[in-house]
Scaffold this motif. Sequence first.
Motif, PDB file in Angstrom:
ATOM      1  N   THR A 178      40.295  30.899  39.200  1.00 48.01           N
ATOM      2  CA  THR A 178      41.295  30.502  38.360  1.00 48.01           C
ATOM      3  C   THR A 178      42.400  29.394  38.959  1.00 48.01           C
ATOM      4  O   THR A 178      43.311  29.098  38.317  1.00 48.01           O
ATOM      5  CB  THR A 178      42.146  31.833  37.859  1.00 48.01           C
ATOM      6  N   GLY A 179      42.418  29.006  40.186  1.00 47.92           N
ATOM      7  CA  GLY A 179      43.230  28.167  40.835  1.00 47.92           C
ATOM      8  C   GLY A 179      44.589  28.560  40.435  1.00 47.92           C
ATOM      9  O   GLY A 179      44.998  29.731  41.175  1.00 47.92           O
ATOM     10  N   ASP A 180      45.412  28.070  39.644  1.00 47.97           N
ATOM     11  CA  ASP A 180      46.915  28.302  39.513  1.00 47.97           C
ATOM     12  C   ASP A 180      47.038  28.547  37.989  1.00 47.97           C
ATOM     13  O   ASP A 180      48.430  28.881  37.824  1.00 47.97           O
ATOM     14  CB  ASP A 180      47.834  26.862  39.902  1.00 47.97           C
ATOM     15  N   THR A 181      46.122  28.483  37.426  1.00 48.03           N
ATOM     16  CA  THR A 181      46.414  28.723  35.786  1.00 48.03           C
ATOM     17  C   THR A 181      47.120  30.007  35.460  1.00 48.03           C
ATOM     18  O   THR A 181      48.025  30.002  34.626  1.00 48.03           O
ATOM     19  CB  THR A 181      45.094  28.567  35.084  1.00 48.03           C
ATOM     20  N   VAL A 182      46.483  30.970  35.886  1.00 49.96           N
ATOM     21  CA  VAL A 182      46.952  32.406  35.740  1.00 49.96           C
ATOM     22  C   VAL A 182      47.906  32.909  36.693  1.00 49.96           C
ATOM     23  O   VAL A 182      47.926  34.220  36.998  1.00 49.96           O
ATOM     24  CB  VAL A 182      45.900  33.515  35.118  1.00 49.96           C
ATOM     25  N   GLY A 183      48.366  31.999  37.611  1.00 52.73           N
ATOM     26  CA  GLY A 183      49.558  32.452  38.309  1.00 52.73           C
ATOM     27  C   GLY A 183      49.032  32.562  39.889  1.00 52.73           C
ATOM     28  O   GLY A 183      47.994  32.554  40.324  1.00 52.73           O
ATOM     29  N   VAL A 184      49.883  33.452  40.525  1.00 45.64           N
ATOM     30  CA  VAL A 184      49.926  33.588  42.042  1.00 45.64           C
ATOM     31  C   VAL A 184      49.862  35.171  42.150  1.00 45.64           C
ATOM     32  O   VAL A 184      50.626  35.738  41.784  1.00 45.64           O
ATOM     33  CB  VAL A 184      50.996  32.983  42.740  1.00 45.64           C
ATOM     34  N   HIS A 185      49.095  35.349  43.196  1.00 48.76           N
ATOM     35  CA  HIS A 185      48.725  36.833  43.905  1.00 48.76           C
ATOM     36  C   HIS A 185      49.393  37.049  45.001  1.00 48.76           C
ATOM     37  O   HIS A 185      48.940  36.293  45.928  1.00 48.76           O
ATOM     38  CB  HIS A 185      47.108  37.026  43.741  1.00 48.76           C
ATOM     39  N   TYR A 186      50.371  37.721  45.172  1.00 49.05           N
ATOM     40  CA  TYR A 186      51.140  37.833  46.609  1.00 49.05           C
ATOM     41  C   TYR A 186      50.549  39.018  47.274  1.00 49.05           C
ATOM     42  O   TYR A 186      50.755  39.899  47.240  1.00 49.05           O
ATOM     43  CB  TYR A 186      52.636  37.991  46.023  1.00 49.05           C
ATOM     44  N   LYS A 187      49.727  38.408  48.087  1.00 48.74           N
ATOM     45  CA  LYS A 187      48.698  39.280  49.083  1.00 48.74           C
ATOM     46  C   LYS A 187      49.616  40.222  50.045  1.00 48.74           C
ATOM     47  O   LYS A 187      49.296  41.403  50.034  1.00 48.74           O
ATOM     48  CB  LYS A 187      47.841  38.424  49.706  1.00 48.74           C
ATOM     49  N   PRO A 188      50.945  39.506  50.588  1.00 50.83           N
ATOM     50  CA  PRO A 188      51.702  40.565  51.235  1.00 50.83           C
ATOM     51  C   PRO A 188      52.259  41.724  50.685  1.00 50.83           C
ATOM     52  O   PRO A 188      52.138  42.862  51.243  1.00 50.83           O
ATOM     53  CB  PRO A 188      52.497  39.589  51.818  1.00 50.83           C
ATOM     54  N   LEU A 189      52.182  41.868  49.264  1.00 52.80           N
ATOM     55  CA  LEU A 189      52.688  42.932  48.719  1.00 52.80           C
ATOM     56  C   LEU A 189      51.481  43.853  48.390  1.00 52.80           C
ATOM     57  O   LEU A 189      51.823  45.010  48.489  1.00 52.80           O
ATOM     58  CB  LEU A 189      53.483  42.645  47.508  1.00 52.80           C
ATOM     59  N   MET A 190      50.426  43.271  48.153  1.00 52.83           N
ATOM     60  CA  MET A 190      49.255  43.997  47.961  1.00 52.83           C
ATOM     61  C   MET A 190      48.717  44.815  49.087  1.00 52.83           C
ATOM     62  O   MET A 190      48.471  45.982  48.958  1.00 52.83           O
ATOM     63  CB  MET A 190      47.953  43.185  47.630  1.00 52.83           C
ATOM     64  N   ASP A 191      48.953  44.291  50.284  1.00 55.54           N
ATOM     65  CA  ASP A 191      48.929  45.116  51.373  1.00 55.54           C
ATOM     66  C   ASP A 191      49.422  46.297  51.634  1.00 55.54           C
ATOM     67  O   ASP A 191      49.365  47.237  52.149  1.00 55.54           O
ATOM     68  CB  ASP A 191      49.089  44.158  52.647  1.00 55.54           C
ATOM     69  N   ASP A 192      50.896  46.344  50.696  1.00 56.95           N
ATOM     70  CA  ASP A 192      51.595  47.522  50.587  1.00 56.95           C
ATOM     71  C   ASP A 192      51.485  48.262  49.617  1.00 56.95           C
ATOM     72  O   ASP A 192      52.076  49.204  49.297  1.00 56.95           O
ATOM     73  CB  ASP A 192      53.129  46.935  50.729  1.00 56.95           C
ATOM     74  N   GLY A 193      50.334  47.860  48.844  1.00 56.27           N
ATOM     75  CA  GLY A 193      49.917  48.690  47.706  1.00 56.27           C
ATOM     76  C   GLY A 193      50.567  48.311  46.274  1.00 56.27           C
ATOM     77  O   GLY A 193      50.512  49.061  45.484  1.00 56.27           O
ATOM     78  N   ILE A 194      51.386  46.927  46.261  1.00 55.31           N
ATOM     79  CA  ILE A 194      51.974  46.773  45.311  1.00 55.31           C
ATOM     80  C   ILE A 194      51.269  45.426  44.509  1.00 55.31           C
ATOM     81  O   ILE A 194      51.369  44.369  45.357  1.00 55.31           O
ATOM     82  CB  ILE A 194      53.331  46.526  45.674  1.00 55.31           C
ATOM     83  N   GLY A 195      50.820  45.597  43.489  1.00 55.70           N
ATOM     84  CA  GLY A 195      49.812  44.428  42.794  1.00 55.70           C
ATOM     85  C   GLY A 195      51.293  43.401  41.875  1.00 55.70           C
ATOM     86  O   GLY A 195      51.917  44.134  41.210  1.00 55.70           O
ATOM     87  N   PHE A 196      51.398  42.227  42.543  1.00 57.12           N
ATOM     88  CA  PHE A 196      52.345  41.482  41.934  1.00 57.12           C
ATOM     89  C   PHE A 196      52.103  39.870  41.754  1.00 57.12           C
ATOM     90  O   PHE A 196      51.500  39.221  42.579  1.00 57.12           O
ATOM     91  CB  PHE A 196      53.744  41.235  42.892  1.00 57.12           C
ATOM     92  N   PHE A 197      52.245  39.518  40.497  1.00 53.51           N
ATOM     93  CA  PHE A 197      51.669  38.383  39.990  1.00 53.51           C
ATOM     94  C   PHE A 197      52.717  37.411  39.249  1.00 53.51           C
ATOM     95  O   PHE A 197      53.462  37.962  38.539  1.00 53.51           O
ATOM     96  CB  PHE A 197      50.491  38.591  39.173  1.00 53.51           C
ATOM     97  N   LEU A 198      52.829  36.313  39.655  1.00 50.31           N
ATOM     98  CA  LEU A 198      53.837  35.592  38.940  1.00 50.31           C
ATOM     99  C   LEU A 198      53.230  34.194  38.396  1.00 50.31           C
ATOM    100  O   LEU A 198      52.241  33.768  39.103  1.00 50.31           O
ATOM    101  CB  LEU A 198      55.028  34.912  39.978  1.00 50.31           C
ATOM    102  N   PRO A 199      53.735  33.624  37.402  1.00 50.61           N
ATOM    103  CA  PRO A 199      53.179  32.352  37.167  1.00 50.61           C
ATOM    104  C   PRO A 199      53.659  31.240  37.888  1.00 50.61           C
ATOM    105  O   PRO A 199      54.783  31.081  38.573  1.00 50.61           O
ATOM    106  CB  PRO A 199      53.888  32.102  35.715  1.00 50.61           C
ATOM    107  N   SER A 200      52.684  30.109  37.952  1.00 48.51           N
ATOM    108  CA  SER A 200      52.939  28.955  38.712  1.00 48.51           C
ATOM    109  C   SER A 200      53.239  27.746  37.682  1.00 48.51           C
ATOM    110  O   SER A 200      52.490  27.214  37.096  1.00 48.51           O
ATOM    111  CB  SER A 200      51.898  28.666  39.505  1.00 48.51           C
ATOM    112  N   THR A 201      54.699  27.453  37.779  1.00 47.77           N
ATOM    113  CA  THR A 201      55.045  26.279  36.658  1.00 47.77           C
ATOM    114  C   THR A 201      55.663  25.219  37.352  1.00 47.77           C
ATOM    115  O   THR A 201      56.624  24.377  36.982  1.00 47.77           O
ATOM    116  CB  THR A 201      56.410  27.147  35.884  1.00 47.77           C
ATOM    117  N   SER A 202      54.773  24.739  38.391  1.00 51.36           N
ATOM    118  CA  SER A 202      55.044  23.473  39.194  1.00 51.36           C
ATOM    119  C   SER A 202      55.113  22.179  38.308  1.00 51.36           C
ATOM    120  O   SER A 202      54.409  22.229  36.998  1.00 51.36           O
ATOM    121  CB  SER A 202      54.353  23.340  40.538  1.00 51.36           C
TER     122      SER A 202
END
Length: 315
Positions: A178-202
């Motif tokens: 999906t490139g950037d269309t459905v946002g950013v996946h913050y892998k450092p948080l996933m490593d802590d068990g936290i799934g966190f995703f934000l839109p990319s509105t550049s």
Amino acid sequence: MQEVSISSLDNRIHLIDGYDLGIARRTGTYVIDDEHLTLIETGPSPSVPYIKSGLDSLGFSLEQVKFIIVTHIHLDHAGGVGLFLQECPNATVVVHPKGARHLADPRKLIAGAQAVYQDSFNDLFAPVLAVPEDRLEVKEEGETLRIGAQSELRFLDTPGHARHHLSIYDPVSHGMFTGDTVGVHYKPLMDDGIGFFLPSTSPNHFDPDAMRRSVERIRDWKLDSIYFGHFGMTKNVDVALDQVEEWLDVFMKAGKQVFSEKKGHEELAARLRTHVEDYLRTLQVNDNHEVYTFINLDMHVCAIGIMDYLKKVQV
């Protein structure tokens, strides 16, 4: 050069870390090991040595590379494609029809990035080389690319982050790149068990309505996996898409407030950072967590894109 890092997402799809901006787990290149070796994204030119080393570690030669697909032409995703292509004699670059001319003649891309990054441009992106027109292949909505006897990628036109944005459906994994269309996946948080995703509105093609339509369109595929440009895979597809839509509302509400107060993107970036910090604190994420290396940069760029959009529509 840092140590090459490769993640094998299954027995067919691998992810080579490109160390974009010198940061691990920021941007990478997906390698699909099929009859026709296919790469998705190159990142900027400083990432090319990592791609070459990663392919070597996986047991592939540059001569085996058949297709290099770029989801869109922003330099952090496609800036290195011209340089990399020089060493891949049998490869074709696949791109959205609105992006092809900028790969063939990247002067506008270079000028735009130089205006933003100024003295840092060379370290982050140079060189940005043209792709010969006879080595470009355009893919439009609904078109396909056969990469193996049982593998035919399908292309979707998914604007919102950029008007020249493709998402690529892989039927073997029932996943979408999906490139950037459905946002950013913050892998450092996933490593802590936290799934966190934000839109990319550049900037400068950000369109929130188009982004929402693209998110919902991708949701309708009921995918098993999403492969993000930034960074890596998730199988929590609905969670990721829900978060991106919810945070897009937060971003736009904050943007409209800042715009009505006649303040600039710096103020918006600070408010977005505060929203994110407040949320992550509820999940016991420390304010000094390494994820803020990514978030601080992203909120700055997202704020510029939101304010640029609001100026265009004069909300």
